[in-house]
Design a protein around this motif. Structure first.
Motif, short mmCIF file in Angstrom:
data_model
loop_
_atom_site.label_atom_id
_atom_site.label_comp_id
_atom_site.label_asym_id
_atom_site.label_seq_id
_atom_site.Cartn_x
_atom_site.Cartn_y
_atom_site.Cartn_z
N ALA A 1 0.87 -1.27 0.00
CA ALA A 1 -0.02 -0.01 -0.05
C ALA A 1 0.68 1.23 0.00
N GLY A 2 2.17 1.27 0.47
CA GLY A 2 2.95 2.37 0.75
C GLY A 2 2.48 3.47 1.58
N SER A 3 1.45 3.42 2.38
CA SER A 3 1.17 4.11 3.49
C SER A 3 -0.29 3.41 4.26
N PRO A 4 -0.31 3.74 5.45
CA PRO A 4 -1.38 3.23 6.23
C PRO A 4 -2.79 4.03 5.76
N ASP A 5 -2.49 5.21 5.12
CA ASP A 5 -3.90 5.75 4.71
C ASP A 5 -4.60 5.07 3.66
N GLY A 6 -4.00 3.93 2.96
CA GLY A 6 -4.80 3.14 2.05
C GLY A 6 -5.47 1.85 2.54
N LEU A 7 -5.26 1.79 3.95
CA LEU A 7 -5.71 0.48 4.80
C LEU A 7 -6.70 1.01 5.59
N VAL A 8 -7.73 0.21 5.66
CA VAL A 8 -8.86 0.19 6.77
C VAL A 8 -8.88 -1.15 7.40
N TYR A 9 -8.65 -1.04 8.86
CA TYR A 9 -8.69 -2.26 9.61
C TYR A 9 -9.91 -2.41 10.47
N VAL A 10 -10.30 -3.53 10.34
CA VAL A 10 -11.76 -3.94 11.22
C VAL A 10 -11.09 -5.12 11.87
N SER A 11 -11.40 -5.02 13.45
CA SER A 11 -10.80 -6.33 14.39
C SER A 11 -11.86 -6.44 15.37
N GLU A 12 -12.07 -7.78 15.69
CA GLU A 12 -12.85 -8.29 16.79
C GLU A 12 -12.37 -9.61 17.13
N GLY A 13 -12.71 -10.16 18.32
CA GLY A 13 -12.13 -11.21 19.18
C GLY A 13 -11.39 -10.77 20.20
N ALA A 14 -11.34 -11.13 21.59
CA ALA A 14 -10.78 -10.41 22.48
C ALA A 14 -9.33 -10.45 22.55
N ASN A 15 -8.57 -11.44 22.42
CA ASN A 15 -7.17 -11.32 22.39
C ASN A 15 -6.90 -10.62 20.84
N THR A 16 -7.37 -11.10 19.72
CA THR A 16 -7.08 -10.64 18.53
C THR A 16 -7.30 -8.84 18.30
N MET A 17 -8.30 -8.45 19.06
CA MET A 17 -8.81 -7.18 18.98
C MET A 17 -7.56 -6.31 20.04
N ASP A 18 -7.50 -7.10 21.30
CA ASP A 18 -6.76 -6.38 22.30
C ASP A 18 -5.46 -6.07 21.86
#
Length: 587
Positions: A390-407
């Motif tokens: 991507a070259g930059s975080p600006d081009g990425l959208v993160y979705v996270s769920e799950g206790a340890n995974t999200m934490d």
């Protein structure tokens, strides 16, 4: 305004939504709302059809957060409404996720005791759980009723609203009474900006100038309010350290030198003045119990009821829009600049650097041959691979769920823009992940959506992979597969069979409540649903899978990462733990 006159109630509903500027609807059709969906599609509105109303309602609420205008969800009555109540609750508690739910209903001519098809008193059911729950008084009142509910969902504190659509209204041919002025509605303007009480602004400025250890806490309310320019300007001008909440990340880039995320506990317990911008003193901020005794708190919120929660002093807090309030506050602070040489800044910086060293050591520890991958190592390899593409975080959208995974993931993936990280939120709701990812794909078509899923969390909405495939959404789904809720069950074998198959508990059907299928082949399930799938057990395999997922843009890719379990350890969720600085919960 609609160009052609509507022919039935369904067309009147569709034209009302067009007039309000609605361009996408999430939901599941059935009798009688299929006619509404088709009328909306004919009118130019995109309809995204899900496999479960729960995921559809989550998607609509998240779309409201990301776009700043209410997300719209359309479902059948009865069980469709019951399933969609999950999104209603999620919208209400998050307070930044405006949602308008539309649902079919039994004809108005049927009595409440008739037991018609999917009959349910939905208006009464949803009234206590929404900001507004309505049924149009007549067919001609459909446009104004939808408008009122749409407006209510994002005026004041954003939340959920509901409109009942009886089958006879949907199917009735329209007469002249429905083609007059009531047939069209004016677009609803964005809510007006609210300025704060000037006397309190002066008090906040005076307290801030007198503080030795000031801190700004940035919540998702600041992200929803599109206040990033004002917040960034305020921090640059004042040089006050800041701490983002999980979904407040990106209002100011994580890379900013004043970000205290890696010194979170020290920042919370050491601050003598806290400016809360769109953040609530709830469990995410430990109910204020980790604040220093006697700390002064100035809270900025859009509703007065939020001020003073959990015993905090509301005397210096203000009701107002964040960017408007900061525009009032900055002139009062003219010439103020927290010194870089202060002991507060130095302590936070030293703690930040010390904890980052510990965290980086876990991320950079190369997995030994034959060992399982850890959460930290997986996340580091994924981000490195994504940023290389991507070259930059600006081009990425993160979705996270799950206790340890999200934490754990929230401290590793760097966010540089607001509204580009979504997680389980205030309710800690599992099952939001794939719905949120679908909404993000529509809200940000120019960005790449990455869904980081615990194996338990994925199970709530796994079938929505087919929805992504059907609409050719290039979402990258990473499943952290440890065979169980929280820390998983066993590391005794690298594949099916072996010690796990011989386990006497399994043979006797006495599994622990946290157990899931060992090494479930989620990648094969994804392939059956129209996605591409990869199974990963080592670092090189993960690197290749991330690269392949990035290159595939015709639909979703699922990477099934078999990771190290924490079997035998204490069950925990970092946000609810009480650990000293440097522990997992504070990074």
């Amino acid at each position: 305004m609609s160009q052609t006159p509507p022919q039935t109630g369904a067309h009147l509903i569709a034209s009302s939504l067009v007039d309000l500027g609605v361009d996408v609807i999430f939901g599941i059709v059935g009798i009688p709302v299929i006619e509404v969906a088709e009328a909306c599609i004919a009118a130019g509105i995109r309809f995204i059809s899900f496999r479960n109303e729960q995921a559809a309602s989550y998607a609509a609420s998240a779309y409201g957060y990301m776009t700043g205008k209410p997300g719209v969800c359309l479902v059948v009555g009865g069980p469709g409404v019951l399933h969609a109540m999950a999104g209603i609750g999620n919208s209400q508690i998050n307070a930044t996720f405006p949602l308008l739910l539309l649902a079919g209903a039994a004809p108005t001519t049927d009595s409440a005791t008739k037991l018609s098809f999917q009959q349910l008193d939905q208006v009464s059911l949803l009234a206590p759980h929404t900001k507004l729950s309505l049924r149009p008084a007549s067919l001609s009142q459909i446009p104004t009723t939808i408008r009122d509910a749409y407006r209510a969902s994002f005026y004041g504190r954003p939340g959920a609203t509901y409109v009942d659509l009886p089958a006879d209204y949907i199917q009735t041919p329209l007469g002249d009474a429905c083609l007059g002025s009531n047939a069209c509605v004016a677009a609803v303007e964005a809510p007006p900006k609210v300025l704060a009480d000037p006397t309190r602004i002066s008090a906040i400025a005076a307290a801030l100038k007198g503080a030795r250890n000031p801190l700004i806490i940035i919540g998702k309310g600041a992200a929803y309010a599109r206040a990033e320019d004002a917040v960034r300007g305020f921090v640059e001008e004042t040089q006050i350290p800041f701490l983002p909440t999980p979904q407040g990340k990106g209002v100011i880039p994580d890379s900013h030198v004043l970000n205290t995320s890696a010194a979170r506990s020290s920042a919370l317990k050491g601050a003598d003045f806290i400016l809360l911008l769109g953040a609530r003193v709830n469990w995410i901020l430990h109910f204020g119990t980790r604040f220093a005794k006697g700390v002064k708190i100035a809270q900025v919120d859009i509703v007065a009821e939020e001020l003073g929660r959990n015993g905090t002093d509301s005397g210096m807090s203000v009701v107002g829009d964040i960017d408007a309030v900061l525009s009032q506050l900055l002139p009062e602070l003219r010439g103020y600049r927290h010194p870089e040489s202060s002991s507060w800044r130095k302590m936070l910086q030293q703690t930040h650097e010390r904890n980052l060293v510990k965290a980086k050591a876990k991320e950079q520890a190369v997995t030994r041959r034959g060992d399982r991958l850890s959460y930290q190592r997986v996340f580091r390899l994924i981000e490195d691979g994504l940023l290389a593409k991507a070259g930059s975080p600006d081009g990425l959208v993160y979705v996270s769920e799950g206790a340890n995974t999200m934490d754990i993931s929230r401290s590793i993936f760097s966010i540089s823009s607001p509204r580009q990280r979504l997680d389980a939120g205030t309710y800690a709701t599992m099952g939001v992940g794939l719905g949120y990812a679908i909404a993000a794909s529509i809200a940000y078509p120019e960005k790449r959506v990455i869904a980081i899923e615990g194996d338990s969390a994925l199970g709530f909405s796994l079938a929505e992979i087919e929805t992504m495939a059907r609409y050719r959404m290039p979402v990258v789904i990473v499943v952290m597969n440890n065979g169980g809720v929280y820390h998983g069950i066993s590391d005794n074998t690298d594949s099916y069979g072996g010690e796990w198959e011989k386990d006497s508990r399994r043979q006797q059907g006495r599994l622990p409540s946290t157990a899931l299928g060992f090494e479930t082949e989620y990648h094969k399930v994804a392939e059956g649903l129209g996605a591409r799938g990869h199974r990963v057990t080592d670092e090189e395999g993960l690197r290749k899978a991330v690269e392949a997922a990035w290159e595939y843009k015709e639909g979703p890719t699922l990477i099934n990462v078999v990771i190290k379990s924490g079997a035998g350890g204490a069950l925990s969720f970092g946000w609810l733990e009480k650990k000293e600085e440097g522990g997992k919960a504070k990074l």
